[in-house]
Design an enzyme around this catalytic site. Structure first.
Site, PDB file in Angstrom:
ATOM      1  N   HIS A 179      -2.013   4.889   9.654  1.00 34.06           N
ATOM      2  CA  HIS A 179      -0.639   5.308   9.945  1.00 34.06           C
ATOM      3  C   HIS A 179      -0.659   6.564  10.809  1.00 34.06           C
ATOM      4  CE1 HIS A 179      -0.337   2.768   6.369  1.00 34.06           C
ATOM      5  NE2 HIS A 179       0.925   2.569   6.658  1.00 34.06           N
ATOM      6  N   HIS A 234       0.799  -1.240   0.000  1.00 31.10           N
ATOM      7  CA  HIS A 234       0.000   0.000   0.000  1.00 31.10           C
ATOM      8  C   HIS A 234       0.833   1.293   0.000  1.00 31.10           C
ATOM      9  CE1 HIS A 234       0.076  -0.116   4.675  1.00 31.10           C
ATOM     10  NE2 HIS A 234       1.103   0.556   4.213  1.00 31.10           N
ATOM     11  N   GLU A 250       3.648  -5.247   8.826  1.00 30.73           N
ATOM     12  CA  GLU A 250       2.325  -5.020   8.208  1.00 30.73           C
ATOM     13  C   GLU A 250       1.751  -6.314   7.624  1.00 30.73           C
ATOM     14  OE1 GLU A 250       2.681  -0.313   6.869  1.00 30.73           O
ATOM     15  OE2 GLU A 250       2.922  -1.835   5.345  1.00 30.73           O
ATOM     16  N   HIS A 277       9.984  -3.952   4.134  1.00 33.57           N
ATOM     17  CA  HIS A 277      10.419  -2.555   4.127  1.00 33.57           C
ATOM     18  C   HIS A 277      10.719  -2.076   5.540  1.00 33.57           C
ATOM     19  CE1 HIS A 277       6.029  -2.039   4.621  1.00 33.57           C
ATOM     20  NE2 HIS A 277       6.089  -0.724   4.673  1.00 33.57           N
TER      21      HIS A 277
HETATM   22  C1  DHB Z   1       6.269   3.630   2.517  1.00 31.16           C
HETATM   23  C2  DHB Z   1       5.671   2.386   2.755  1.00 31.16           C
HETATM   24  C3  DHB Z   1       4.624   2.275   3.660  1.00 31.16           C
HETATM   25  O1  DHB Z   1       4.021   1.087   3.981  1.00 31.16           O
HETATM   26  C4  DHB Z   1       4.148   3.382   4.311  1.00 31.16           C
HETATM   27  O2  DHB Z   1       3.085   3.248   5.121  1.00 31.16           O
HETATM   28  C5  DHB Z   1       4.744   4.635   4.097  1.00 31.16           C
HETATM   29  C6  DHB Z   1       5.809   4.741   3.206  1.00 31.16           C
HETATM   30  C7  DHB Z   1       7.385   3.772   1.529  1.00 31.16           C
HETATM   31  O3  DHB Z   1       7.929   2.774   1.032  1.00 31.16           O
HETATM   32  O4  DHB Z   1       7.732   4.906   1.205  1.00 31.16           O
HETATM   33 FE    FE Z   2       2.459   1.342   5.624  1.00 30.10          FE
END
Ligand code: DHB
Ligand code: FE
Length: 285
Positions: free
Chosen positions: A59, A12, A240, A193
């Site tokens: 978030h 997302h 997540e 991530h």
């Molecule tokens: C990014 C990924 C995310 O899941 C998020 O909530 C905010 C930023 C990113 O990769 O920039």
């Molecule tokens: Fe996120």
């Protein structure tokens, strides 16, 4: 009777929404990502649900550190796209299904899962980016949406096992709703991530792809994964992925039915700081 016909899993990343909103989807950086969702958009047109039960995380947008529900179900008639600092995304408002949401709330709470009921809430990129990826840029979203927000931002977060069990309870709840409705359940967020700290930028292709394999064929192994494994292998925001387990727990095969059919699988790096993973599983019961 309402039925869960399919599950959709997708990352997302907010920059994906910005790329769509700013007309950048054909740029070389973005084109391979959006190409991976073309089959999904067609599949969704051919398999249009009445309602999507959309599992996502807020978030620190609707909920600040002042109030952090672990599992929150959106029971409102509509939900506006949130202002995350740059104004709300130019996407349609989200139309809810208060009757089905109230029914699921009743059933799941009576099955011993303590949900927070939300009657007013703006929805952030966690919810709107998956809708954009799957539907493109319509004037109105083509189905109703029940937002289901999971805390994966502030520790302690729920275990994957708990998420899987709640998915099973959601399936039971949907199937006891009298109206004939085609319901899909979407699990969003992930894959690997990490947005901060010494390991910022971490991507783990091998782990992600093994996870996709297990999500298809051995979801219980995913459900048994301790939270520290996500953090170590998939980065701090890789946690997540527990949200995918709610959708997976609602599928037929883990509730005594036949295995699902894999309609689409896609993996792409990079999208901003995130590895994008995507699956569509269709129920055969
Ligand atoms: C990014 C990924 C995310 O899941 C998020 O909530 C905010 C930023 C990113 O990769 O920039
Ligand atoms: Fe996120």
């Amino acid at each position: 009777m309402a039925r869960i016909t399919a599950s959709v899993f997708t990352s997302h990343v907010p920059a994906i929404g910005a790329a769509m909103d700013l007309g950048k989807t054909h740029e070389p950086y973005w084109q391979p990502l959006f190409a991976g969702y073309e089959p999904s958009k067609q599949w969704l047109k051919d398999n249009k649900p009445d309602v999507v039960f959309l599992v996502y995380n807020d978030h620190a947008t609707a909920f600040s550190l002042e109030l952090i529900p672990t599992f929150a179900i959106g029971c409102a008639a509509e939900f506006n796209p949130a202002d995350e600092g740059w104004g709300p995304r130019p996407v349609p408002k989200v139309i809810g299904h208060p009757e089905l949401a109230a029914h699921i709330t009743q059933s799941v709470i009576q099955d011993d899962f303590d949900l927070t009921i939300v009657n007013k809430m703006d929805v952030d990129h966690g919810l709107t980016v998956p809708l954009s990826l799957m539907c493109g840029q319509p004037q109105e979203w083509p189905f109703k949406v029940i937002p289901f927000a999971v805390n994966v931002v502030q520790y302690p977060v729920p275990s994957g096992r708990r998420c899987f069990q709640i998915g099973q309870a959601i399936r039971k709840a949907v199937e006891s709703f009298d109206e004939d409705l085609n319901v899909q359940i979407w699990g969003t967020g992930g894959m690997s991530h990490q947005l901060q700290g010494a390991r910022a930028g971490l991507i783990n292709r091998e782990w992600d792809n093994a996870w996709l394999d297990k999500m298809i064929a051995d979801p219980k192994a995913c459900a048994d994964t301790p939270h520290i494994d996500y953090v170590r292998e998939a980065g701090s925001e890789g946690i997540e992925l527990v949200m995918w387990l709610i959708a997976r727990g609602a599928m037929a095969d883990v509730n005594g039915g036949p295995a699902p059919t894999v309609k689409h699988r896609f993996y792409h790096v990079p999208a901003s700081n995130t590895a994008v993973g995507h699956l569509i599983l269709e129920n055969n019961a």
